[in-house]
Design an enzyme around this catalytic site. Structure first.
Site, short mmCIF file in Angstrom:
data_model
loop_
_atom_site.label_atom_id
_atom_site.label_comp_id
_atom_site.label_asym_id
_atom_site.label_seq_id
_atom_site.Cartn_x
_atom_site.Cartn_y
_atom_site.Cartn_z
N GLU A 119 4.72 14.82 -1.47
CA GLU A 119 4.62 13.44 -1.96
C GLU A 119 3.41 12.74 -1.34
OE1 GLU A 119 5.07 11.34 -4.02
OE2 GLU A 119 7.12 10.84 -4.51
N ASP A 120 2.91 11.73 -2.02
CA ASP A 120 1.83 10.94 -1.44
C ASP A 120 2.39 9.87 -0.50
OD1 ASP A 120 3.07 9.59 -3.55
OD2 ASP A 120 1.22 8.87 -4.45
N PHE A 180 0.15 -2.71 0.69
CA PHE A 180 -0.30 -1.83 -0.39
C PHE A 180 -1.56 -1.06 0.00
CE2 PHE A 180 -1.87 -0.74 -4.63
CZ PHE A 180 -0.70 -0.22 -5.16
N VAL A 181 -1.55 0.23 -0.29
CA VAL A 181 -2.71 1.08 0.01
C VAL A 181 -3.16 1.84 -1.23
CG1 VAL A 181 -2.18 1.39 2.47
CG2 VAL A 181 -1.16 2.94 0.80
N ARG A 202 -8.04 6.29 -7.20
CA ARG A 202 -7.46 7.53 -6.67
C ARG A 202 -8.53 8.42 -6.05
NH1 ARG A 202 -2.15 8.11 -8.69
NH2 ARG A 202 -1.80 7.27 -10.77
N ASP A 212 -3.10 5.03 -6.28
CA ASP A 212 -3.80 4.15 -7.21
C ASP A 212 -3.33 2.71 -7.17
OD1 ASP A 212 -1.22 4.84 -8.47
OD2 ASP A 212 -2.02 3.68 -10.14
N LYS A 258 6.38 4.27 4.36
CA LYS A 258 6.54 2.86 4.70
C LYS A 258 7.94 2.61 5.26
CE LYS A 258 3.29 0.89 1.36
NZ LYS A 258 3.18 0.14 0.08
N GLY A 304 0.03 10.99 -7.81
CA GLY A 304 -0.46 10.52 -6.52
C GLY A 304 -0.77 11.58 -5.48
N ASP A 343 8.00 4.79 -0.32
CA ASP A 343 8.08 3.34 -0.12
C ASP A 343 9.54 2.95 0.05
OD1 ASP A 343 7.78 0.63 -0.09
OD2 ASP A 343 7.06 0.44 -2.14
P1 IMP Z 1 9.51 4.52 -3.93
O1 IMP Z 1 10.42 5.06 -5.00
O2 IMP Z 1 9.70 3.05 -3.73
O3 IMP Z 1 9.61 5.28 -2.63
O4 IMP Z 1 8.05 4.58 -4.50
C1 IMP Z 1 7.25 5.65 -4.37
C2 IMP Z 1 6.10 5.56 -5.37
O5 IMP Z 1 5.61 4.22 -5.49
C3 IMP Z 1 4.95 6.38 -4.87
O6 IMP Z 1 5.03 7.72 -5.27
C4 IMP Z 1 3.75 5.64 -5.42
O7 IMP Z 1 3.47 6.10 -6.72
C5 IMP Z 1 4.20 4.20 -5.49
N1 IMP Z 1 3.72 3.42 -4.31
C6 IMP Z 1 4.47 2.89 -3.32
N2 IMP Z 1 3.72 2.23 -2.43
C7 IMP Z 1 2.44 2.36 -2.85
C8 IMP Z 1 1.17 1.90 -2.33
O8 IMP Z 1 1.04 1.23 -1.27
N3 IMP Z 1 0.07 2.24 -3.05
C9 IMP Z 1 0.13 2.97 -4.20
N4 IMP Z 1 1.29 3.42 -4.72
C10 IMP Z 1 2.43 3.12 -4.05
MG MG Z 2 3.89 9.23 -6.23
#
Ligand code: IMP
Ligand code: MG
Length: 175
Positions: A99-100, A152-153, A165, A159, A131, A45, A103
């Site tokens: 990081e991208d 969701f984005v 992407r 992606d 987020k 990402g 969440d």
């Molecule tokens: P976390 O472990 O819940 O913080 O998730 C992080 C990962 O979930 C990111 O690196 C993304 O790959 C994916 N992710 C979370 N939210 C989104 C979104 O809105 N769009 C796309 N990928 C997301």
């Molecule tokens: Mg990621």
């Protein structure tokens, strides 16, 4: 824009991203001016964000890439995340993780834990998007691009099911 079966609208324009990337890079250039950080971008990402921000980083630095693989652990029945592709010795290094999006914060917590256990002298995180769900994660993220609502984005590296992407702007799921 339609991706697979869902409609998305423009959310963060490329000009806003460019501005933010420059201001984040300025902070890093100042904060690390006497250091030589090791940037580690989390694939897939963050590939676009990493490329753009690193073009604005003017200090000496090393750059590397890792992936986070998720798999179901039979014993804990939870989703286990494992870092793959980390070839660098990070002992005593000033690591900056790119990081991208954060969440829930689960992915980044796991990565932070791992890097600290490998003896990095410091570990900071730069994320383009964050987020609100990650509020109760116990790490403070020093460099955040945009705090966005829990929707969701896609685009600019992010992606939906492997797609979208490759855009310059970021898009948000339509209601
Ligand atoms: P976390 O472990 O819940 O913080 O998730 C992080 C990962 O979930 C990111 O690196 C993304 O790959 C994916 N992710 C979370 N939210 C989104 C979104 O809105 N769009 C796309 N990928 C997301
Ligand atoms: Mg990621």
């Amino acid at each position: 824009m339609v991706v697979k079966d869902k409609a998305f609208k423009k959310f963060i324009l490329k000009e806003e991203i460019e501005k933010k990337v420059k201001s984040l890079a300025r902070k890093i250039n100042a904060d690390y001016k006497d250091k030589r950080p090791l940037f580690i971008a989390i694939l897939n990402g963050s590939f676009m964000f990493a490329a753009d921000i690193l073009k604005e980083v003017k200090i000496d630095c090393e750059i590397s890439f890792v992936k986070v693989a998720s798999y179901e652990d039979m014993e804990s029945s939870g989703n286990v995340k494992q870092l793959i592709g980390l070839n660098e010795n990070i002992f005593n290094k000033d690591v900056i993780i790119i990081e991208d999006i954060i969440d829930t914060g689960r992915t980044i917590s796991k990565i932070l834990e791992e890097f600290k256990s490998l003896g990095a002298s410091s570990v900071e995180v730069i994320t383009l998007l964050k987020k609100p769900k990650s509020k109760n994660v116990e790490a403070n993220f020093k460099y955040i691009g945009f705090e966005i609502p829990d929707k969701f984005v896609v685009g600019y590296g992010l992606d939906y099911d492997g797609l979208a992407r490759n855009t310059k702007d970021i898009y948000q799921l339509k209601d």
